[in-house]
Write a protein that holds these residues in place. Structure first.
Motif, PDB file in Angstrom:
ATOM      1  N   TRP A 282       0.826  -1.473   4.995  1.00  0.00           N
ATOM      2  CA  TRP A 282       0.298  -2.790   4.652  1.00  0.00           C
ATOM      3  C   TRP A 282       1.039  -3.426   3.479  1.00  0.00           C
ATOM      4  CZ3 TRP A 282      -1.969  -4.852   0.238  1.00  0.00           C
ATOM      5  CH2 TRP A 282      -2.546  -6.127   0.392  1.00  0.00           C
TER       6      TRP A 282
ATOM      7  N   ASN B 210      -7.057   2.665   0.908  1.00  0.00           N
ATOM      8  CA  ASN B 210      -6.392   3.337  -0.208  1.00  0.00           C
ATOM      9  C   ASN B 210      -6.382   2.426  -1.440  1.00  0.00           C
ATOM     10  OD1 ASN B 210      -4.516   4.780  -1.816  1.00  0.00           O
ATOM     11  ND2 ASN B 210      -2.834   3.662  -0.863  1.00  0.00           N
TER      12      ASN B 210
ATOM     13  N   CYS C 221      -6.539  -1.229  -0.326  1.00  0.00           N
ATOM     14  CA  CYS C 221      -5.788  -1.705   0.835  1.00  0.00           C
ATOM     15  C   CYS C 221      -6.752  -2.173   1.915  1.00  0.00           C
ATOM     16  CB  CYS C 221      -4.905  -0.587   1.379  1.00  0.00           C
ATOM     17  SG  CYS C 221      -4.140  -0.992   2.953  1.00  0.00           S
TER      18      CYS C 221
ATOM     19  N   CYS D 128       0.856  -1.186   0.000  1.00  0.00           N
ATOM     20  CA  CYS D 128       0.000   0.000   0.000  1.00  0.00           C
ATOM     21  C   CYS D 128       0.894   1.239   0.000  1.00  0.00           C
ATOM     22  CB  CYS D 128      -0.880   0.000   1.246  1.00  0.00           C
ATOM     23  SG  CYS D 128      -1.805   1.537   1.457  1.00  0.00           S
TER      24      CYS D 128
ATOM     25  N   SER E 277      -6.261  -2.495   4.851  1.00  0.00           N
ATOM     26  CA  SER E 277      -5.978  -1.858   6.127  1.00  0.00           C
ATOM     27  C   SER E 277      -6.497  -0.421   6.168  1.00  0.00           C
ATOM     28  CB  SER E 277      -4.467  -1.898   6.360  1.00  0.00           C
ATOM     29  OG  SER E 277      -4.124  -1.173   7.492  1.00  0.00           O
ATOM     30  N   CYS E 278      -6.303   0.351   5.081  1.00  0.00           N
ATOM     31  CA  CYS E 278      -6.697   1.763   5.126  1.00  0.00           C
ATOM     32  C   CYS E 278      -7.642   2.162   3.994  1.00  0.00           C
ATOM     33  CB  CYS E 278      -5.468   2.671   5.129  1.00  0.00           C
ATOM     34  SG  CYS E 278      -4.629   2.772   3.530  1.00  0.00           S
TER      35      CYS E 278
ATOM     36  N   CYS F 213      -0.178   3.337   3.629  1.00  0.00           N
ATOM     37  CA  CYS F 213       0.167   2.840   4.965  1.00  0.00           C
ATOM     38  C   CYS F 213       1.218   1.742   4.825  1.00  0.00           C
ATOM     39  CB  CYS F 213      -1.082   2.340   5.706  1.00  0.00           C
ATOM     40  SG  CYS F 213      -1.724   0.758   5.094  1.00  0.00           S
TER      41      CYS F 213
HETATM   42 ZN   LIG Z   1      -3.007   1.003   3.280  1.00  0.00          ZN
END
Ligand SMILES: [Zn+2]
Ligand SMILES: [Zn+2]
Length: 731
Positions: free
Chosen positions: A440, A480, A475, A435, A477-478, A438
């Motif tokens: 990730w 994106n 992503c 990513c 996780s975030c 972040c």
């Molecule tokens: Zn991310």
């Protein structure tokens, strides 16, 4: 109880089971059981094939509890030296005798075997076939296409072309072969046979001088120096004296071309091959002709080190440095080392050939324990060492991983209708997906490893456990959506090349493109026929091909090995670089190698540029000496894995405790290292860790193992899978 007691003897049978021992069975006298006999027995409720290690008049087991043998297989018993060799392997690598012996047992499961003809390497029309088929083709148009194909190929059609035929045509060919209408071509002496040069002649003489006694000769020859011709001449000498020759080759190098070259060099000699690509029936046939002495030459991969050879006179290990000689699971033996033991036991010479010998072998040669013969020149007098150039990986003119100088060099080859090889030792598109916003990075849920980005089909794949999943759009996780494929794999370089050279014919060779049997051969034939301009691929491409119009080798991503935690990484990289560089310019056309690296001053690249492996070997040996690593030390690796980290830790803590006790008991000068996570700390949902024990002298290590291994076997640890690796080649 059946039969009179004195009709019975007890056969001790080693069965392929993880139990450490052999078991006693009744062997009625008429069966003719001897040490080495292959017998069928029952073990618990299982039936299996075992090997008799001894016949005794008595047993420690109560007579009524001893079971009879089921039967003796209709195969010759394993020869005494093979049984003894397996006993050595069992003792040295600390593996149960039954497992060590099972390596020597031919694939008898083939049972009532169909005596299938070995698949042909090529087929040509016979005279009878020409006449017969010409007549039939008129009436049967379905035949005429296949007939025309055969008629129009004066050298016959090759194994790959045969494999590519429709099943109906393949069945037809098989029937024609049985009828004698087509046959394998007679081996013809290679027309472009080059006279041996002085160095080759000297090497053959040096090897011949060792006939009839044990000695180890390192045959060190640069790529293209004609080691194979030396092997063939040495083999011819041994065969002329009535002997049999064992030639071990690495997995990947066992090509029909090699066998064909030997067939041409040894006219009239029967050649048997033993490797995993054969069917059980074929392997059994080849084993039998080795055992009967009919086969003058046995060519095979590591398992062939156990081939029965009643008149063994010479052993040759080609590419002796190759890691594929070490079995990485089950019985972790090293076929080169076992071959040396076998040669010593049989009192015959052994030749270890390599352009980049292992540091173990170099050290033995420098200490004078091995003789050393050098082939310093390329055998083809027109061939010269390739010019080596370095290009920074982040070159401003770089596109998608291809440095400017490499792109220009390929362009020049295309203009001259020469071929290029681009070597990238990672398959897939990119080794990681990250990513941009972040931290990730796509990881395997079951391993401590990154997932590799693949295209066509688009997937994230784990190269350790086979896990595969869709490539996420954003992503996880975030959220994106800017996800970056990082690093270079073969697919990415292939795509970049296709973009840079839209008209070039490009082929990729890696494990993904060669899953189908024969796919690799097909590409090789295409390259030889100049149907391909640029080859992209992994180390599968590094070995054993002679393409006269291939004049450029590009190396991408080799720096990766310089960061490896494996102490052998640089040695292995050197072998690979010298080998892959040797692909460039094998004949009249001069070759060039472009290496993309950020560290052109590193010893491994300096050695490559100077064509001086010995200098690098000296450097590496000195490093190993200072760090007390092999070959200046001897290692044993205890690896353990379990679903739960606690189970692994508990087991290894106990193992370490036992190791310290064993060291004291055996008064052995060894160093016991504390448990550490393995390089891949988690694989397929299992936690992995290890203990390394090292010694500067081998007898100390052996004494230590004598005390440690029984203690290890007695440790509780049902949930833990563990293995011992003596002389591991990777930590
Ligand atoms: Zn991310
Ligand atoms: Zn995985």
């Amino acid at each position: 109880m059946r039969g009179a007691v004195d009709d019975v003897s007890y056969a001790r049978v080693a069965v392929p089971a993880a139990t450490g021992q052999a078991f006693d069975y009744w062997a009625p006298e008429g069966l003719g059981v001897v040490r080495g006999s292959l017998v069928r027995v029952r073990l618990a409720r299982r039936r299996c094939v075992g090997v008799v290690t001894g016949v005794h008049a008595t047993s420690e087991i109560a007579r009524e509890r001893v079971q009879p043998l089921d039967d003796v297989l209709a195969l010759p018993p394993l020869p005494e030296d093979v049984v003894a060799l397996a006993e050595f392997v069992s003792a040295y690598y600390r593996e149960p005798i039954g497992l060590a012996l099972s390596l020597a047992v031919p694939p008898v499961r083939a049972g009532a075997r169909r005596r299938a003809l070995a698949p042909p390497q090529a087929l040509v029309l016979t005279e009878a076939g020409s006449a017969e088929l010409a007549a039939r083709a008129v009436r049967a148009p379905a035949l005429s296409a296949l007939f025309a194909k055969l008629r129009d190929a004066p050298g016959g059609i090759g194994g790959e072309a045969i494999a590519a035929l429709a099943p109906r045509d393949r069945r037809r060919l098989a029937a024609w072969r049985a009828a004698g209408w087509v046959a394998e071509p007679e081996p013809t002496a290679s027309a472009r046979r080059v006279e041996p040069n002085d160095a080759q002649r000297a090497a053959v003489e040096a090897i011949a001088a060792t006939a009839g006694r044990f000695s180890v000769t390192l045959l060190q020859g640069v790529t293209g120096s004609g080691k194979t011709d030396v092997y063939a001449a040495a083999a011819a000498g041994a065969i002329a004296g009535g002997g049999q020759v064992l030639l071990l080759v690495p997995e990947i190098n066992l090509t029909p071309q090699l066998t064909a070259r030997f067939a041409a060099a040894l006219p009239g000699a029967r050649i048997a091959t033993l490797h995993s690509g054969l069917s059980d029936g074929e392997r059994l046939d080849h084993w039998a002709v080795a055992a009967s002495g009919e086969a003058a030459l046995v060519v095979g991969t590591r398992l062939a080190v156990y081939a029965p050879l009643p008149r063994l006179a010479l052993v040759i290990v080609d590419e002796e440095h190759d890691p594929s000689y070490k079995q990485q699971d089950g019985v972790r033996y090293h076929a080169r080392d076992v071959a040396i033991v076998r040669a010593r036991a049989r009192g015959v010479p052994i030749v270890l050939g390599s352009a980049t010998p292992s540091l173990e072998t170099v050290l033995h040669a420098r200490a004078g324990r091995y003789a050393r013969v050098v082939l310093p020149e390329r055998a083809d007098p027109r061939a010269r060492a390739p010019a080596i150039r370095f290009a920074p990986e982040d070159d401003p003119g770089a596109r998608e991983g291809l440095a400017g100088p490499l792109v220009e060099a390929i362009r020049a080859r295309l203009a001259r209708r020469e071929q290029s090889l681009v070597f990238v030792n990672r398959r897939g598109y990119a080794p990681s997906l990250k990513c941009a916003a972040c931290a990730w990075e796509a990881g395997c849920p079951r391993c401590s490893a990154r997932l590799v980005v693949h295209r066509e089909p688009a997937r994230l794949r784990c190269h350790h456990c086979g896990h595969a999943e869709r490539i996420p759009r954003a992503c996880p996780s975030c959220g994106n959506v800017d996800l970056h494929a990082r690093g270079l794999g073969t697919q990415r370089i292939e795509a970049a090349l296709a973009q840079a050279f839209p008209d070039a014919r490009i082929a990729r060779v890696d494990r993904d493109t060669t899953r189908v049997r024969g796919a690799f051969e097909a590409v090789r034939e295409q390259v030889a026929a100049e149907g391909i301009d640029i080859l992209v691929g992994t180390q599968m491409l590094a070995k054993g091909h002679d393409f006269p119009r291939l004049t450029l080798v590009g190396v991408i991503g080799a720096d990766h090995a310089l960061y490896s935690a494996d102490f052998r990484a640089v040695e292995r990289l050197a072998a690979l670089l010298f080998q892959v560089a040797g692909r460039a310019g094998r004949a009249a056309l001069p070759g060039e190698v472009v290496v993309q690296t950020a560290f052109p001053a590193h010893a491994v690249y300096r050695a490559l540029a100077a064509d001086d492996y010995d200098a690098l070997a000296s450097d590496l040996l000195e490093e190993r000496r200072v760090a007390a690593l092999p070959p200046h030390a001897h290692l044993v690796l205890l690896a353990a894995e379990a679903v739960s980290r606690d189970d692994v830790d508990r087991f290894l803590a106990a193992a370490e405790h036992e190791a310290r006790a064993a060291r004291a008991r055996g008064r052995a000068a060894v160093e016991v290292h504390a448990p550490v996570p393995s390089l891949l700390a988690r694989r397929a949902g299992h936690e992995r860790a290890q203990i390394v024990v090292q010694a500067s002298r081998r007898p100390e290590l052996a004494r230590f193992l004598d005390a440690w291994v029984p203690a290890l076997r007695a440790l509780p640890g049902r949930r833990v899978r563990w293995s011992l690796d003596v002389d591991p080649i990777a930590l």
